[in-house]
Design a protein around this motif. Structure first.
Motif, PDB file in Angstrom:
ATOM      1  N   SER A  18      41.023  37.767  35.812  1.00 14.77           N
ATOM      2  CA  SER A  18      40.800  37.474  34.402  1.00 14.77           C
ATOM      3  C   SER A  18      39.440  37.943  33.897  1.00 14.77           C
ATOM      4  O   SER A  18      39.299  38.269  32.730  1.00 14.77           O
ATOM      5  CB  SER A  18      40.954  35.970  34.152  1.00 14.77           C
ATOM      6  OG  SER A  18      40.086  35.260  35.000  1.00 14.77           O
ATOM      7  N   SER A  19      38.442  38.002  34.740  1.00 13.56           N
ATOM      8  CA  SER A  19      37.128  38.431  34.260  1.00 13.56           C
ATOM      9  C   SER A  19      37.097  39.951  34.149  1.00 13.56           C
ATOM     10  O   SER A  19      37.821  40.652  34.862  1.00 13.56           O
ATOM     11  CB  SER A  19      36.030  37.952  35.208  1.00 13.56           C
ATOM     12  OG  SER A  19      36.015  38.731  36.390  1.00 13.56           O
ATOM     13  N   PRO A  20      36.267  40.474  33.267  1.00 13.37           N
ATOM     14  CA  PRO A  20      36.161  41.938  33.150  1.00 13.37           C
ATOM     15  C   PRO A  20      35.758  42.605  34.464  1.00 13.37           C
ATOM     16  O   PRO A  20      36.258  43.683  34.784  1.00 13.37           O
ATOM     17  CB  PRO A  20      35.089  42.136  32.079  1.00 13.37           C
ATOM     18  CG  PRO A  20      35.093  40.869  31.294  1.00 13.37           C
ATOM     19  CD  PRO A  20      35.471  39.784  32.257  1.00 13.37           C
ATOM     20  N   ILE A  21      34.898  41.958  35.234  1.00 15.39           N
ATOM     21  CA  ILE A  21      34.477  42.541  36.515  1.00 15.39           C
ATOM     22  C   ILE A  21      35.659  42.589  37.478  1.00 15.39           C
ATOM     23  O   ILE A  21      35.882  43.598  38.152  1.00 15.39           O
ATOM     24  CB  ILE A  21      33.305  41.741  37.126  1.00 15.39           C
ATOM     25  CG1 ILE A  21      32.063  41.902  36.252  1.00 15.39           C
ATOM     26  CG2 ILE A  21      33.022  42.182  38.545  1.00 15.39           C
ATOM     27  CD1 ILE A  21      30.910  41.011  36.648  1.00 15.39           C
ATOM     28  N   ALA A  22      36.447  41.501  37.535  1.00 13.53           N
ATOM     29  CA  ALA A  22      37.609  41.472  38.425  1.00 13.53           C
ATOM     30  C   ALA A  22      38.643  42.513  38.002  1.00 13.53           C
ATOM     31  O   ALA A  22      39.238  43.185  38.849  1.00 13.53           O
ATOM     32  CB  ALA A  22      38.225  40.073  38.439  1.00 13.53           C
ATOM     33  N   LEU A  23      38.854  42.662  36.700  1.00 12.68           N
ATOM     34  CA  LEU A  23      39.803  43.670  36.212  1.00 12.68           C
ATOM     35  C   LEU A  23      39.323  45.083  36.545  1.00 12.68           C
ATOM     36  O   LEU A  23      40.107  45.934  36.969  1.00 12.68           O
ATOM     37  CB  LEU A  23      40.014  43.523  34.710  1.00 12.68           C
ATOM     38  CG  LEU A  23      40.821  42.297  34.274  1.00 12.68           C
ATOM     39  CD1 LEU A  23      40.762  42.138  32.753  1.00 12.68           C
ATOM     40  CD2 LEU A  23      42.243  42.395  34.754  1.00 12.68           C
ATOM     41  N   ALA A  24      38.033  45.336  36.352  1.00 14.51           N
ATOM     42  CA  ALA A  24      37.471  46.650  36.668  1.00 14.51           C
ATOM     43  C   ALA A  24      37.589  46.947  38.162  1.00 14.51           C
ATOM     44  O   ALA A  24      37.931  48.065  38.560  1.00 14.51           O
ATOM     45  CB  ALA A  24      36.018  46.731  36.212  1.00 14.51           C
ATOM     46  N   LEU A  97      35.262  37.254  43.790  1.00 17.98           N
ATOM     47  CA  LEU A  97      35.622  37.133  42.378  1.00 17.98           C
ATOM     48  C   LEU A  97      36.802  36.197  42.121  1.00 17.98           C
ATOM     49  O   LEU A  97      37.492  36.335  41.124  1.00 17.98           O
ATOM     50  CB  LEU A  97      35.925  38.523  41.807  1.00 17.98           C
ATOM     51  CG  LEU A  97      34.774  39.517  41.854  1.00 17.98           C
ATOM     52  CD1 LEU A  97      35.234  40.897  41.421  1.00 17.98           C
ATOM     53  CD2 LEU A  97      33.615  39.045  40.996  1.00 17.98           C
ATOM     54  N   ALA A  98      37.038  35.257  43.008  1.00 18.25           N
ATOM     55  CA  ALA A  98      38.139  34.310  42.817  1.00 18.25           C
ATOM     56  C   ALA A  98      37.742  32.964  43.411  1.00 18.25           C
ATOM     57  O   ALA A  98      36.775  32.866  44.168  1.00 18.25           O
ATOM     58  CB  ALA A  98      39.414  34.828  43.477  1.00 18.25           C
ATOM     59  N   GLU A  99      38.507  31.955  43.060  1.00 17.79           N
ATOM     60  CA  GLU A  99      38.234  30.611  43.577  1.00 17.79           C
ATOM     61  C   GLU A  99      38.539  30.513  45.069  1.00 17.79           C
ATOM     62  O   GLU A  99      37.830  29.871  45.813  1.00 17.79           O
ATOM     63  CB  GLU A  99      39.085  29.589  42.824  1.00 17.79           C
ATOM     64  CG  GLU A  99      38.822  29.551  41.340  1.00 17.79           C
ATOM     65  CD  GLU A  99      37.970  28.367  40.963  1.00 17.79           C
ATOM     66  OE1 GLU A  99      37.878  27.423  41.761  1.00 17.79           O
ATOM     67  OE2 GLU A  99      37.399  28.408  39.876  1.00 17.79           O
ATOM     68  N   LYS A 100      39.663  31.142  45.476  1.00 20.84           N
ATOM     69  CA  LYS A 100      40.086  31.069  46.876  1.00 20.84           C
ATOM     70  C   LYS A 100      40.950  32.281  47.198  1.00 20.84           C
ATOM     71  O   LYS A 100      41.435  32.976  46.319  1.00 20.84           O
ATOM     72  CB  LYS A 100      40.860  29.785  47.145  1.00 20.84           C
ATOM     73  CG  LYS A 100      42.160  29.694  46.362  1.00 20.84           C
ATOM     74  CD  LYS A 100      42.923  28.436  46.687  1.00 20.84           C
ATOM     75  CE  LYS A 100      44.248  28.462  45.952  1.00 20.84           C
ATOM     76  NZ  LYS A 100      45.153  27.441  46.372  1.00 20.84           N
ATOM     77  N   PHE A 101      41.122  32.525  48.491  1.00 21.51           N
ATOM     78  CA  PHE A 101      42.048  33.558  48.934  1.00 21.51           C
ATOM     79  C   PHE A 101      43.469  33.038  48.797  1.00 21.51           C
ATOM     80  O   PHE A 101      43.724  31.868  49.046  1.00 21.51           O
ATOM     81  CB  PHE A 101      41.803  33.933  50.399  1.00 21.51           C
ATOM     82  CG  PHE A 101      40.565  34.747  50.622  1.00 21.51           C
ATOM     83  CD1 PHE A 101      40.516  36.065  50.210  1.00 21.51           C
ATOM     84  CD2 PHE A 101      39.453  34.203  51.239  1.00 21.51           C
ATOM     85  CE1 PHE A 101      39.380  36.831  50.406  1.00 21.51           C
ATOM     86  CE2 PHE A 101      38.320  34.952  51.443  1.00 21.51           C
ATOM     87  CZ  PHE A 101      38.278  36.270  51.031  1.00 21.51           C
ATOM     88  N   VAL A 102      44.382  33.904  48.412  1.00 20.37           N
ATOM     89  CA  VAL A 102      45.797  33.558  48.359  1.00 20.37           C
ATOM     90  C   VAL A 102      46.489  34.397  49.427  1.00 20.37           C
ATOM     91  O   VAL A 102      46.729  35.582  49.235  1.00 20.37           O
ATOM     92  CB  VAL A 102      46.394  33.828  46.954  1.00 20.37           C
ATOM     93  CG1 VAL A 102      47.853  33.428  46.920  1.00 20.37           C
ATOM     94  CG2 VAL A 102      45.604  33.103  45.886  1.00 20.37           C
ATOM     95  N   LEU A 103      46.730  33.763  50.559  1.00 23.00           N
ATOM     96  CA  LEU A 103      47.331  34.458  51.694  1.00 23.00           C
ATOM     97  C   LEU A 103      48.803  34.087  51.823  1.00 23.00           C
ATOM     98  O   LEU A 103      49.196  32.979  51.437  1.00 23.00           O
ATOM     99  CB  LEU A 103      46.582  34.094  52.986  1.00 23.00           C
ATOM    100  CG  LEU A 103      45.100  34.462  52.995  1.00 23.00           C
ATOM    101  CD1 LEU A 103      44.435  33.907  54.254  1.00 23.00           C
ATOM    102  CD2 LEU A 103      44.911  35.963  52.921  1.00 23.00           C
TER     103      LEU A 103
END
Length: 166
Positions: A18-24, A97-103
């Motif tokens: 959702s953040s611009p950095i994460a999208l980039a 860039l996230a709250e947690k890993f989604v494995l």
């Protein structure tokens, strides 16, 4: 808002950046992945079919010899993935860039997995494309890639409609 599927636990679905950095960063990773697919030959259906022709039985456009070069691409991908999963699974690991890993948590093999895998393999063998390389091949403007991606999207839509809860 995300919805649960029969193969996921409610609330366990990955969320889109959702953040611009994460999208980039996601976009940059996609570009690197596409470039790697092109450089490794994964976007060339004849190369894929040569790799899948273990016994040299294909006629016509293929030289009749197995081409093992894509095994190195797959092997390299598996090694990088194993390292990434090991890094993400260590105690106290947190993504940048996230709250947690989604494995992935599913380990069961069911009919949908087997049938889907078989259909994927048949499509890959017949067309020489799988989804990632087909999307990367759209850039070159090949009609075969456009036809494959169109059929893939229609198949995804029809499958989603057929499998939705009633």
């Amino acid at each position: 808002m995300t919805t649960s599927t029969p193969h996921s636990k409610p609330g366990s679905e990955p969320t889109a950046p959702s953040s611009p950095i994460a999208l980039a960063l996601a976009f940059a990773c996609g570009l690197v992945f596409a470039a790697a697919l092109v450089m490794s030959g994964m976007t060339q259906p004849a190369k894929i079919m040569g790799f899948l022709d273990f016994w040299g039985m294909a006629q016509g456009a293929f030289p009749g010899r197995w081409d093992p070069t894509l095994a190195f691409v797959m092997g390299g991908s598996v090694v990088v993935t194993l390292v990434g999963f090991a890094w993400a699974s260590r105690p106290g690991a947190k993504p940048w860039l996230a709250e947690k890993f989604v494995l992935p948590t599913r380990v069961q093999v069911d009919t949908r997995l087997v049938v889907g895998s078989a259909l994927f393999g048949v499509g890959w063998g017949l067309a020489g494309y799988c989804p990632g390389p087909a999307l990367a091949s759209l850039i070159s403007g090949g009609l075969d890639a456009l036809v494959f991606v169109s059929a893939m999207l229609i198949g995804m839509l029809l499958t989603r409609l057929a499998l939705r809860p009633r």
